[in-house]
Write a protein that holds these residues in place. Sequence first.
Motif, PDB file in Angstrom:
ATOM      1  N   TYR A 133      -9.180  -7.227   1.929  1.00 26.33           N
ATOM      2  CA  TYR A 133      -8.260  -6.151   1.565  1.00 26.33           C
ATOM      3  C   TYR A 133      -8.910  -4.786   1.790  1.00 26.33           C
ATOM      4  N   SER A 134     -10.198  -4.697   1.508  1.00 28.13           N
ATOM      5  CA  SER A 134     -10.883  -3.412   1.673  1.00 28.13           C
ATOM      6  C   SER A 134     -10.978  -2.987   3.129  1.00 28.13           C
ATOM      7  N   ALA A 135     -10.754  -3.937   4.054  1.00 25.79           N
ATOM      8  CA  ALA A 135     -10.827  -3.617   5.484  1.00 25.79           C
ATOM      9  C   ALA A 135      -9.463  -3.329   6.083  1.00 25.79           C
ATOM     10  N   LEU A 136      -8.424  -3.219   5.246  1.00 26.56           N
ATOM     11  CA  LEU A 136      -7.069  -3.075   5.774  1.00 26.56           C
ATOM     12  C   LEU A 136      -6.894  -1.775   6.556  1.00 26.56           C
ATOM     13  N   THR A 137      -7.447  -0.678   6.057  1.00 26.65           N
ATOM     14  CA  THR A 137      -7.309   0.584   6.777  1.00 26.65           C
ATOM     15  C   THR A 137      -8.033   0.520   8.115  1.00 26.65           C
ATOM     16  N   ARG A 138      -9.215  -0.076   8.120  1.00 26.11           N
ATOM     17  CA  ARG A 138      -9.927  -0.265   9.386  1.00 26.11           C
ATOM     18  C   ARG A 138      -9.120  -1.155  10.332  1.00 26.11           C
ATOM     19  N   LYS A 139      -8.393  -2.113   9.783  1.00 28.24           N
ATOM     20  CA  LYS A 139      -7.569  -2.997  10.605  1.00 28.24           C
ATOM     21  C   LYS A 139      -6.471  -2.210  11.308  1.00 28.24           C
ATOM     22  N   ILE A 140      -5.871  -1.253  10.596  1.00 23.87           N
ATOM     23  CA  ILE A 140      -4.846  -0.404  11.209  1.00 23.87           C
ATOM     24  C   ILE A 140      -5.459   0.439  12.322  1.00 23.87           C
ATOM     25  N   ILE A 141      -6.614   1.021  12.045  1.00 28.51           N
ATOM     26  CA  ILE A 141      -7.301   1.832  13.054  1.00 28.51           C
ATOM     27  C   ILE A 141      -7.567   1.014  14.314  1.00 28.51           C
ATOM     28  N   GLY A 189       5.744  11.333  -2.454  1.00 31.10           N
ATOM     29  CA  GLY A 189       4.900  12.526  -2.444  1.00 31.10           C
ATOM     30  C   GLY A 189       4.377  12.895  -3.810  1.00 31.10           C
ATOM     31  N   ARG A 190       4.721  12.094  -4.813  1.00 31.59           N
ATOM     32  CA  ARG A 190       4.322  12.449  -6.165  1.00 31.59           C
ATOM     33  C   ARG A 190       3.442  11.382  -6.819  1.00 31.59           C
ATOM     34  N   ALA A 191       2.888  10.484  -5.994  1.00 32.79           N
ATOM     35  CA  ALA A 191       2.070   9.397  -6.537  1.00 32.79           C
ATOM     36  C   ALA A 191       0.683   9.902  -6.918  1.00 32.79           C
ATOM     37  N   HIS A 192       0.268   9.590  -8.116  1.00 38.70           N
ATOM     38  CA  HIS A 192      -1.063   9.968  -8.580  1.00 38.70           C
ATOM     39  C   HIS A 192      -2.124   9.099  -7.903  1.00 38.70           C
ATOM     40  N   VAL A 193      -3.273   9.703  -7.641  1.00 38.76           N
ATOM     41  CA  VAL A 193      -4.385   8.972  -7.045  1.00 38.76           C
ATOM     42  C   VAL A 193      -4.861   7.891  -8.015  1.00 38.76           C
ATOM     43  N   LYS A 194      -4.948   6.664  -7.527  1.00 40.07           N
ATOM     44  CA  LYS A 194      -5.351   5.546  -8.375  1.00 40.07           C
ATOM     45  C   LYS A 194      -6.854   5.613  -8.655  1.00 40.07           C
ATOM     46  N   LYS A 195      -7.229   5.505  -9.928  1.00 37.54           N
ATOM     47  CA  LYS A 195      -8.622   5.584 -10.337  1.00 37.54           C
ATOM     48  C   LYS A 195      -9.199   4.245 -10.769  1.00 37.54           C
ATOM     49  N   ALA A 196      -8.378   3.205 -10.746  1.00 37.42           N
ATOM     50  CA  ALA A 196      -8.851   1.876 -11.117  1.00 37.42           C
ATOM     51  C   ALA A 196      -7.942   0.837 -10.485  1.00 37.42           C
ATOM     52  N   GLY A 197      -8.407  -0.412 -10.492  1.00 40.26           N
ATOM     53  CA  GLY A 197      -7.582  -1.500  -9.997  1.00 40.26           C
ATOM     54  C   GLY A 197      -7.697  -1.710  -8.499  1.00 40.26           C
ATOM     55  N   LYS A 198      -6.771  -2.507  -7.972  1.00 43.91           N
ATOM     56  CA  LYS A 198      -6.788  -2.920  -6.570  1.00 43.91           C
ATOM     57  C   LYS A 198      -6.718  -1.741  -5.620  1.00 43.91           C
ATOM     58  N   TRP A 199      -5.976  -0.707  -5.997  1.00 48.78           N
ATOM     59  CA  TRP A 199      -5.771   0.443  -5.104  1.00 48.78           C
ATOM     60  C   TRP A 199      -6.654   1.636  -5.480  1.00 48.78           C
TER      61      TRP A 199
END
Length: 331
Positions: A133-141, A189-199
């Motif tokens: 899951y942590s490599a998902l952004t790299r997968k898109i790239i 556009g109003r989602a708070h930055v996640k500070k814990a959990g999966k995201w």
Amino acid sequence: MLLRLRRRLTHVLITGLAICAIMLIVMTLCPTKQEGCNLQHPSDDDIGVNIIQERKESVLFSTNLLVVVISAPSHEHVRNVIRETWAKNPPVEVRTLFVIGVKNLAGDVFEKLVHEKRRYSDMLFLENLEESYSALTRKIIETFKFVCEKVHFKFLLKVDEDSYVRVDKISYELLSKPQQRLYWGFFDGRAHVKKAGKWEERDYVLCDRYLPYALGGGYVISSDLVEYVAKNSEILKLYQSEDVSLGTWLGPLDVHRVHDPNFDTEYKSRGCFNSYLVTHKKSPEQMKVLYDNLQSHGKLCDVETRTRLSYQYKWDLPPSQCCERKDPTIP
């Protein structure tokens, strides 16, 4: 004798200068070879067709809409359900690729995937990417980089493998959408930055809210934006969530952000509406039901249902006020 020698030297000098001049002219007129992913902008006669200038022998195929499905190595059953439902008999201008990272896969798992790829010819293996899951952004790239080099396409639709897609309707609606710098999906556009959990996003320091982004269950971007990401991939900051990352990368660009409630692409589905172009969080069994509904009576839903309210994005307000769920008429 001396006069004759001088004449010969003068003749040689003039001839040499003439040859140099000719070589200089030839070098000026002949174009140098350009490497990399170079997308042509559309002409008036060829409305919006972006073509990657690569050698013909290196291109795998050409299509108007390229659908990339982010898949997992062990999910052959899910891929087969997709092949038998929404990806079955697509319009001629649509092609689908299942994207899988194959680095460090067990030998038997990889061999099974190779057999599947040979059978269906609709899979993209990312050899330098290990699935997580942590490599998902790299997968898109890595996906963007590959298709930018190897596929001629005009638009790219990224979807998760638990999304049901109306490729016919999306392809048709693209005719009336901006043909360049298009970023089309269901925006937040109003989602708070996640500070814990999966995201959890430890390194998102731009703001206490994410920049507006289209949710990752499914979104469409034009090929010039794919090119932008691919060419700048080495200097782009990768965040935990791939959809947040893309919205951030495109944040300062002059793009056409098209919010569409018919992209049911949030972390849970809002229900079932016949107007949906993409609907997320569907099991293989639910995909079969949606497909059967379309085949039997031409509609996704037996009965339209709502499990949560939607919204129209208010671009004229600050992002923190963009997305109020009040209107029950919005699908």
